[in-house]
Design an enzyme around this catalytic site. Structure first.
Site, PDB file in Angstrom:
ATOM      1  N   GLY A 208      -7.512  -1.022   2.951  1.00  0.00           N
ATOM      2  CA  GLY A 208      -6.659  -0.597   1.844  1.00  0.00           C
ATOM      3  C   GLY A 208      -5.804   0.573   2.260  1.00  0.00           C
ATOM      4  O   GLY A 208      -5.652   0.861   3.447  1.00  0.00           O
ATOM      5  N   ASN A 209      -5.220   1.243   1.289  1.00  0.00           N
ATOM      6  CA  ASN A 209      -4.422   2.429   1.589  1.00  0.00           C
ATOM      7  C   ASN A 209      -4.620   3.455   0.472  1.00  0.00           C
ATOM      8  O   ASN A 209      -5.355   3.197  -0.475  1.00  0.00           O
ATOM      9  CB  ASN A 209      -2.948   2.057   1.767  1.00  0.00           C
ATOM     10  CG  ASN A 209      -2.393   1.384   0.535  1.00  0.00           C
ATOM     11  OD1 ASN A 209      -2.279   2.005  -0.517  1.00  0.00           O
ATOM     12  ND2 ASN A 209      -2.079   0.100   0.643  1.00  0.00           N
TER      13      ASN A 209
END
Ligand code: CTP
Length: 397
Positions: A208-209
């Site tokens: 993810g980020n």
């Protein structure tokens, strides 16, 4: 947008009446003139003095107090108000409003006003589920009243079910939506994406980020407040669902791509504020990967470029998350993805990036115009972007 707007807040006799103080306080702080009308039973749950102290305006409770200039003014006020909201609305209020009975200050104002009326019911689970209440609500809806559905949860009776007054922020969001109906985006359809997509590695983990979703949510809310019909395609975030916005929840980039493709049919503009994960594991393990080996290699493949591949005749606004050569890189993205506008931000700037409420962006248009904005709240940035969208939509016609 609430500045100098006249909001009539009708309070009826429910235990949830205390929450009306919070509604009045938030509206007043946002600059609205809040005129409170209360039924007699409501005054047993919350003192008119409380409401008076919060709003700084006289509170009307007695319809026979015609000696009071304020009461007479109030009946006239119905005509001048921008919106009326009844929160909490009891089953009795709903029944009376459905048939046009006016025997207390709240029902009387409902009949007298030409403003849109928002009704936020609060009652016990059985009363809410009762077909009579449901029929009355349907009647009000058919007549153009806006209903803010109650929530599921613990009720004053100790029972658990539908009937709790909707969240105060949801009620305020609905007021803003109603007030925004005549805004500069009225009649326009906008699709906004937000949050960071996640690519599962196994049932427990993902790539993810750091996107919090705040920028995209701010754009969706600002567009709603300006009258747009908004679809928000949201990757996982911890943000509350904005009222008056259709939220389509997704997790992966592929899911976001198909949700966007569907949502943009008939759209006037797509604003891709989501931070899209660029790579996904080639395969997702069906069981949790055990730490059996000293090292682990994941094979990653590119995710689709949603903005680059989306088709249709609508404005395309992208974001460019950059850490160096911001304008040069953003211009390249604008060109490659065939955008109308790109909003570049420096993700290394602590005050203007992930998770915070502020942002420092540069807006670049297709004709090469570069507008560098100072540090602003994400909501302010959202409005500046929408100013440009409004301008471009005007030219498109
Ligand atoms: N975007 C997209 N699909 C992707 C990647 C990005 O639709 N797979 C969108 C983003 O929502 C944003 C714009 O494209 O509006 C630019 O995103 P950004 O992450 O800055 O750029 P990338 O295209 O991913 O390029 P790079 O990571 O190499 O900078």
């Amino acid at each position: 947008m609430l500045t100098n707007k006249t909001v009539i807040l009708g309070i009826t006799g429910s235990i949830a009446a205390y929450k009306a103080a919070d509604i009045a306080s938030k509206l007043t702080q946002a600059g609205a003139k809040v005129e409170v009308v209360m039924t007699e039973p409501a005054t047993k749950f919350i003192a008119p003095l409380t409401m008076h102290s919060i709003t700084g305006r006289a509170v009307v409770t007695d319809m026979f107090d015609l000696a009071s200039q304020h009461t007479i003014e109030h009946i006239a006020l119905g005509g001048a108000a921008d919106v009326m909201v009844i929160a909490p609305a009891t089953a009795s209020l709903i029944a009376k409003a459905a048939v046009g009975i006016a025997d207390d200050m709240v029902t009387l104002t409902v009949l007298a006003t030409k403003a849109p009326v928002i009704v936020a019911p609060a009652m016990d689970v059985n009363m809410f589920a009762n077909p009579v209440t449901q029929e009355n609500l349907a009647k009000l809806k058919a007549r153009g009243f806006i209903i803010v559905d109650p929530e599921y949860g613990r009720l004053a009776s100790g029972k658990v079910g539908w009937g709790r007054l909707a969240d105060v922020d949801k009620i305020i969001g609905t007021i803003k939506q109603v007030l925004g109906r005549s805004g500069d985006l009225a009649g326009k359809r906008l699709v906004v994406t937000a949050g960071g997509t996640q690519e599962p590695i196994d049932p427990a983990r993902h790539i993810g980020n750091r996107s919090s979703g705040k920028m995209g949510y701010a754009i969706a809310e600002a567009a709603r407040d300006r009258g747009a019909e908004v679809k928000l395609v949201a990757a996982p975030t911890s943000l509350p669902q904005p009222a008056g916005v259709e939220v389509i929840r997704v997790r992966t980039t592929v899911e976001m791509k198909s949700a966007v493709a569907k949502a943009v049919a008939k759209a006037d503009a797509l604003i891709m504020a989501a931070a899209v994960t660029d790579y996904q594991p080639r395969t997702t393990a069906r069981a949790k990967i055990k730490k059996a080996t000293p090292g682990l290699t994941l094979e990653l493949v590119r995710t689709p470029d949603i903005l680059g591949e989306v088709k249709g005749n609508f404005l395309k606004v992208g974001f460019a998350a950059e850490s160096e050569d911001i304008v040069v890189n953003a211009k390249k993205k604008l060109q490659n993805k065939q955008l109308d506008l790109i909003v570049a931000n420096d993700i290394t700037d602590k005050k203007g990036g992930f998770g915070v409420d502020t942002n420092k962006v540069t807006i670049i248009s297709r004709d090469g115009k570069v507008e560098k904005l100072p540090l602003l709240t994400k909501r302010e940035v959202a409005d500046r972007i929408l100013d440009r969208v409004v301008g471009m939509l005007g030219k498109k016609k």
